[in-house]
Design an enzyme around this catalytic site. Structure first.
Site, PDB file in Angstrom:
ATOM      1  CB  SER A  42      -1.122  -0.109   1.365  1.00 41.26           C
ATOM      2  OG  SER A  42      -0.183   0.187   2.544  1.00 41.26           O
ATOM      3  CG  HIS A 159      -0.811  -5.460   4.464  1.00 39.62           C
ATOM      4  ND1 HIS A 159      -0.239  -4.645   5.582  1.00 39.62           N
ATOM      5  CD2 HIS A 159      -0.104  -5.052   3.356  1.00 39.62           C
ATOM      6  CE1 HIS A 159       0.538  -3.735   5.084  1.00 39.62           C
ATOM      7  NE2 HIS A 159       0.560  -4.019   3.631  1.00 39.62           N
ATOM      8  CD  GLU A 168       0.027  -2.162   9.240  1.00 37.04           C
ATOM      9  OE1 GLU A 168       0.770  -1.857  10.272  1.00 37.04           O
ATOM     10  OE2 GLU A 168       0.490  -1.806   8.303  1.00 37.04           O
ATOM     11  CD  GLU A 209       2.679  -5.219   7.434  1.00 35.80           C
ATOM     12  OE1 GLU A 209       2.147  -4.756   8.995  1.00 35.80           O
ATOM     13  OE2 GLU A 209       3.127  -4.233   7.002  1.00 35.80           O
ATOM     14  CG  ASP A 242      -1.508   1.804   8.866  1.00 36.97           C
ATOM     15  OD1 ASP A 242      -2.047   2.741   8.218  1.00 36.97           O
ATOM     16  OD2 ASP A 242      -0.544   1.292   8.054  1.00 36.97           O
ATOM     17  CD  GLU A 285       1.154   3.866   9.791  1.00 32.71           C
ATOM     18  OE1 GLU A 285       1.083   2.974  11.053  1.00 32.71           O
ATOM     19  OE2 GLU A 285       1.275   3.329   8.773  1.00 32.71           O
ATOM     20  CG  ASP A 312       2.807   4.988   6.017  1.00 32.07           C
ATOM     21  OD1 ASP A 312       3.995   5.163   5.482  1.00 32.07           O
ATOM     22  OD2 ASP A 312       2.196   3.690   5.853  1.00 32.07           O
ATOM     23  CE  LYS A 337       5.506   2.072   5.821  1.00 30.27           C
ATOM     24  NZ  LYS A 337       4.431   2.195   4.927  1.00 30.27           N
ATOM     25  CG  HIS A 365       7.561  -4.124   8.891  1.00 29.50           C
ATOM     26  ND1 HIS A 365       7.020  -5.202   9.330  1.00 29.50           N
ATOM     27  CD2 HIS A 365       6.403  -3.143   9.234  1.00 29.50           C
ATOM     28  CE1 HIS A 365       5.767  -4.860   9.649  1.00 29.50           C
ATOM     29  NE2 HIS A 365       5.255  -3.684   9.351  1.00 29.50           N
ATOM     30  CE  LYS A 388       3.022   0.234  10.690  1.00 27.82           C
ATOM     31  NZ  LYS A 388       1.947   0.643   9.838  1.00 27.82           N
TER      32      LYS A 388
HETATM   33  P1  PGA Z   1       3.164  -1.392   3.152  1.00 25.69           P
HETATM   34  O1  PGA Z   1       2.486  -1.047   4.548  1.00 25.69           O
HETATM   35  O2  PGA Z   1       4.507  -1.617   3.525  1.00 25.69           O
HETATM   36  O3  PGA Z   1       2.439  -2.353   2.214  1.00 25.69           O
HETATM   37  O4  PGA Z   1       3.014   0.286   2.443  1.00 25.69           O
HETATM   38  C1  PGA Z   1       3.031  -0.949   5.587  1.00 25.69           C
HETATM   39  C2  PGA Z   1       2.183   0.398   6.051  1.00 25.69           C
HETATM   40  O5  PGA Z   1       1.252   1.013   5.542  1.00 25.69           O
HETATM   41  O6  PGA Z   1       2.439   0.883   7.230  1.00 25.69           O
HETATM   42 ZN    ZN Z   2       0.766   2.632   7.068  1.00 22.74          ZN
END
Ligand code: PGA
Ligand code: ZN
Length: 413
Positions: A42, A159, A168, A209, A242, A285, A312, A337, A365, A388
């Site tokens: 995403s 996911h 999440e 995840e 999230d 998030e 994010d 990230k 991650h 995370k």
């Molecule tokens: P992604 O998801 O690594 O698939 O972008 C992680 C997140 O959105 O925090």
């Molecule tokens: Zn996110």
């Protein structure tokens, strides 16, 4: 100081079975270090660019041979002989070799493999652990680090495999507890959630995840289930979310499985406020779409005192977007990230700015990971508040938690 003597890029697989880049860097004194690159599902549309082959005959177009070729032909010749221990010098050179704002020429994936393996090799050359090497950049004493893991226990959205559209559902131990206790409690709760799902005749297979993907039909049902799962632990755990809301933001409206009709932003913000209160959600998030700046500011003003508002896809580890968020009070925390921006130096800069503004820092991650544990050292070395890393399941997630085990065990000595 030793210099870069050789660079070997590899095409390896990530946790979804998609190709990604690993870089092995060797110094003139004969030491080698490797680092590999994660990949999101995403992704925020403002992230730095990942270069993929697009050749449908190999790995469904996801091969990274082009990116490897760019390392071999453009990056490597410029870096052989470059001194170790000068992260900013190296990253500035990579940024200028690429010459674009989004790493569109050389790819954030090629560049990140080089940037991370260089940091690891520099630490090894100096005879110090990576987190100590990083901490020295931040003038931070790793002994005062006490990160709080945010465990992703139910996977939805892109996911998961069910109908749940929020991505999440996290359980977050109370931050004041010592790390080892937070990790142990999180793992125990993960197991008790599994048991409870069994008792409720729900599936316990896991998503990208490591969180479970049971057959719940609404997001509200998941929140109710989680809330009753943490009830015996009263004040030790809280719920985080999230939403990855951009994934269900269609034609200017939010479409959740919980409601027959889609909602406009103001109705949807009321809904977020309601669930934050009802389920004591302490971290939200990407509750809103990635460019809905005004609505983010509205939400932060309404609930930012009791709930951490995390950017994010909104911030994509990008300095300009972070500065805009600080100035417009659009959120109170940043998800960091490394592959959203592509170099370690730019990541450091973003973390510094966030801390100065009083934002919380969460090292994260991606849903597509490798067993590389670099980000565990990054979290400790930068004095981040949270990590995370997914559920305490699946090798690529556990590798990071185990690295934290190592680091905190050493730090306690
Ligand atoms: P992604 O998801 O690594 O698939 O972008 C992680 C997140 O959105 O925090
Ligand atoms: Zn996110």
């Amino acid at each position: 100081m030793s210099k870069i003597a050789d660079i070997t890029p590899f095409e390896i697989l990530d946790s979804r079975g998609n190709p990604t880049i690993e870089v092995e860097m060797t110094s003139s004194s004969g030491i080698s270090a490797r680092a590999s690159v994660p990949s999101g599902a995403s992704k925020g549309s403002h992230e730095a660019l990942e270069i993929r082959d697009g050749d449908e005959m190999r790995f469904g177009g996801l091969g990274v041979l082009k990116a490897i070729q760019l390392i071999e032909t453009i990056i490597k010749p410029k870096l052989i002989g470059f001194e170790l221990g000068n992260q900013k010098g190296l990253d500035d050179l990579l940024i200028s070799l690429d010459g674009t704002r989004n790493k569109g020429v050389l790819g954030a994936n090629s560049i990140l493999g080089i940037s991370l393996s260089y940091a690891r090799l520099s630490a090894q050359e100096g005879g110090i652990p990576l987190y100590v090497h990083i901490a020295s950049e931040f003038r931070f004493d790793p002994k005062s680090s006490n990160v709080t893991p945010m465990f992703n226990v139910i996977n939805g959205g892109l996911h998961g495999s069910g109908t749940i559209d929020m991505q999440e559902f996290l359980i977050i131990p109370h931050y004041t507890l010592p790390f080892m206790q937070k990790l142990q409690m999180g793992v125990e709760l993960y197991h008790s959630i599994k048991k409870k799902l069994h008792e409720n005749r729900k599936m316990t297979s896991v998503g990208d995840e490591g969180g479970f993907t049971p057959q719940f039909y609404t997001n509200n049902e998941v929140l109710k289930f989680l809330s009753s799962s943490i009830a015996p632990y009263q004040n030790s755990f809280h719920i985080g979310l999230d939403c990855a809301a951009t994934t269900y933001f269609k034609q200017g409206r939010y479409k959740l499985i919980d409601f027959k009709d889609s909602s406009d932003a103001s109705l949807y913000i009321q809904y977020l406020e309601k669930i934050i209160k009802e389920f004591h959600i302490v971290s939200l998030e990407d509750g809103l779409a990635e460019d809905a700046w005004t609505d983010w500011a509205k939400l932060t003003q309404r609930v930012g005192n009791s709930c951490m508002i995390v950017g994010d896809d909104l911030l994509v580890t990008n300095k300009e977007r972070l500065e805009k968020a600080i100035q417009s009070r659009s959120c109170t925390a940043i998800l960091v990230k490394v592959n959203q921006v592509g170099t370690l130096t730019e990541t450091y800069e973003v973390i510094r700015i966030a801390k100065q503004a009083g934002f919380r820092v969460i090292i994260s991650h991606r849903s597509g990971e490798t067993t590389d544990d670099f980000i565990a050292d990054l979290a400790v070395g930068t004095g981040a508040d949270f990590v995370k890393f997914g559920a305490p399941a699946r090798g690529e997630r556990v590798a990071k938690y185990n690295r934290l085990f190592h680091i905190y065990t050493k730090l306690q000595k």
